[in-house]
Design a protein around this motif. Structure first.
Motif, PDB file in Angstrom:
ATOM      1  N   TYR A 206       0.839  -1.195   0.000  1.00 33.40           N
ATOM      2  CA  TYR A 206       0.000   0.000   0.000  1.00 33.40           C
ATOM      3  C   TYR A 206       0.879   1.253   0.000  1.00 33.40           C
ATOM      4  O   TYR A 206       1.756   1.417   0.830  1.00 33.40           O
ATOM      5  N   GLU A 222      -2.217  -8.413  12.299  1.00 29.47           N
ATOM      6  CA  GLU A 222      -1.017  -8.133  11.517  1.00 29.47           C
ATOM      7  C   GLU A 222      -0.340  -9.375  10.952  1.00 29.47           C
ATOM      8  O   GLU A 222       0.189  -9.355   9.834  1.00 29.47           O
ATOM      9  N   TYR A 339      -7.562  -4.954   0.840  1.00 30.70           N
ATOM     10  CA  TYR A 339      -6.329  -4.502   1.494  1.00 30.70           C
ATOM     11  C   TYR A 339      -6.367  -2.986   1.681  1.00 30.70           C
ATOM     12  O   TYR A 339      -6.009  -2.458   2.744  1.00 30.70           O
ATOM     13  N   PHE A 343      -6.312  -1.099   5.312  1.00 25.02           N
ATOM     14  CA  PHE A 343      -5.239  -0.190   5.709  1.00 25.02           C
ATOM     15  C   PHE A 343      -5.819   1.160   6.123  1.00 25.02           C
ATOM     16  O   PHE A 343      -5.429   1.752   7.136  1.00 25.02           O
ATOM     17  N   LYS A 346      -7.772   0.839   9.448  1.00 25.64           N
ATOM     18  CA  LYS A 346      -6.869   0.602  10.577  1.00 25.64           C
ATOM     19  C   LYS A 346      -6.272   1.915  11.055  1.00 25.64           C
ATOM     20  O   LYS A 346      -6.229   2.201  12.255  1.00 25.64           O
ATOM     21  N   PHE A 380       3.439  -1.555  10.399  1.00 26.59           N
ATOM     22  CA  PHE A 380       2.193  -2.227   9.957  1.00 26.59           C
ATOM     23  C   PHE A 380       2.480  -3.612   9.454  1.00 26.59           C
ATOM     24  O   PHE A 380       3.428  -3.825   8.746  1.00 26.59           O
TER      25      PHE A 380
END
Length: 380
Positions: A206, A222, A339, A343, A346, A380
């Motif tokens: 990302y 994670e 994804y 991200f 989160k 991350f």
């Protein structure tokens, strides 16, 4: 696919040998059975069998089967070409890394001393001293299969295992940063979409300027993200599908945390509303609308449309048939979509929780719980 092509070809040739006139097709059958033809030669002979089908009654089914077989052969050729193009940068990287490993690394003051030999003849030369069989048995639990002997080719997963082993066990602790820099320079030089980060060779994923996002729950979140990042790069369809399952598991875990938030601002809100309100307090904004729709669509895709995380033939909620995912590129598309949402949510979840903690500190006039450095700053 190759096995399927071979079986279909054998079936077709047996039919022709049994029922077709040998004086017209015998030479082509013999040629195809030889197993020595190039792809263009094979397609030429198969086209000759198609001509026979066109000129004789009762051969329409066989004609269609041969046409389908030719398409499968062409697809397999394209797949093999794509695989070679994909492997080319990996092999170039391996050639360079292996040469550096044997010629420059021993004298670069990076390795622990027990993995270096010194020959004081001819001005002194440093050599790499590794017992690969012992290392493989000790750290991988398998005997050495000579995977690092070929100078020009090595499977990516074997390369990854070796580099991570170097970082973890063979490089001096205080020299790990320098080793990381050298490996990443080499990866960049050969346009490899990977980086060595904290001892792990990971896909550059990302794209964001946000760094050092705190760990929430390594086992539940994670670790699944990291595992999926490796599997989605596999050439095997099942690897990609498994990666999609794991990234979806990670998203569902995060959504469960979001849904569990209880404060005055979010009381009585649905999951998708809570997810959007973490990003923007303006329920009339387009950003809010986009996030509401995205969370809703992702949940539908996962729970109703496709065989993601569910083995049931029918969707429990809609009673409609779930469609099996077979297209690797579409699996990658869904993976990257999920994804990206994961991200984003989160990061917003952590900001939201941080704001709540700060408010509680002011209201209670107390100090926040002490977080360890590792809890607060792991990437991350």
């Amino acid at each position: 696919m190759k096995k399927e092509i071979e079986m279909q070809l054998t079936t077709i040739l047996n039919i022709f040998k049994e029922h077709a006139r040998a004086e017209y097709v015998g030479v082509y059958i013999e040629s195809l059975e030889s197993g020595t033809l190039s792809i263009p030669e094979m397609i030429f002979d198969l086209n000759k069998l198609i001509e026979y089908c066109e000129q004789n009654d009762g051969w329409s089914n066989e004609q269609q089967e041969i046409i389908q077989l030719i398409e499968k052969i062409r697809f397999e050729v394209q797949r093999e070409d794509a695989k070679l193009k994909e492997e080319a940068p990996v092999n170039r990287f391996w050639t360079a890394f292996r040469e550096w490993m044997y010629t420059e690394l021993p004298s670069a003051d990076l390795l622990c001393v027990q993995y270096i030999e010194y020959d004081n003849w001819n001005g002194g030369t440093y050599y790499l001293s590794l017992d690969f069989d012992s290392l493989c048995r000790m750290h991988f639990g398998t005997p050495y299969s000579n995977q690092y002997e070929d100078k020009d080719h090595c499977a990516f997963l074997d390369i990854k295992a070796l580099i991570e082993l170097f970082y973890r066990e063979l490089i001096q602790v205080q020299k790990r940063y320098k080793f990381t820099v050298e490996v990443n320079k080499m990866l960049s030089r050969f346009s490899m979409p990977y980086e060595l980060k904290s001892g792990k060779l990971i896909k550059k994923g990302y794209k964001t300027s946000q760094k050092n996002v705190p760990i929430i729950n390594f086992q539940m979140l994670e670790s699944k993200i990291q595992w999926s990042e490796e599997r989605i790069l596999g050439s095997n369809w099942l690897d990609k599908h498994t990666a999609l399952n794991y990234i979806t598991d990670a998203l569902q875990y995060l959504l469960s945390l979001i849904n569990g938030i209880s404060n005055q601002e979010l009381t009585g809100k649905s999951l998708k509303q809570k997810s959007a309100l973490m990003a923007t307090a303006n329920e009339n904004s387009k950003m809010y609308s986009v996030l509401i729709r995205e969370v809703n669509e992702i949940q539908q895709i996962v729970n109703e449309f496709f065989d993601i995380r569910h083995n049931e033939y029918l969707s429990v909620s809609t009673k409609k048939e779930r469609e099996p995912l077979k297209d690797s590129m579409f699996i990658e598309y869904l993976y990257n979509r999920i994804y990206g949402l994961l991200f984003f949510l989160k990061g917003k979840y952590l900001i939201f929780q941080s704001g709540n903690r700060q408010q509680n500190v002011v209201q209670n006039d107390s100090t926040p719980d002490n977080e360890s450095f590792w809890d607060a700053n792991l990437p991350f």
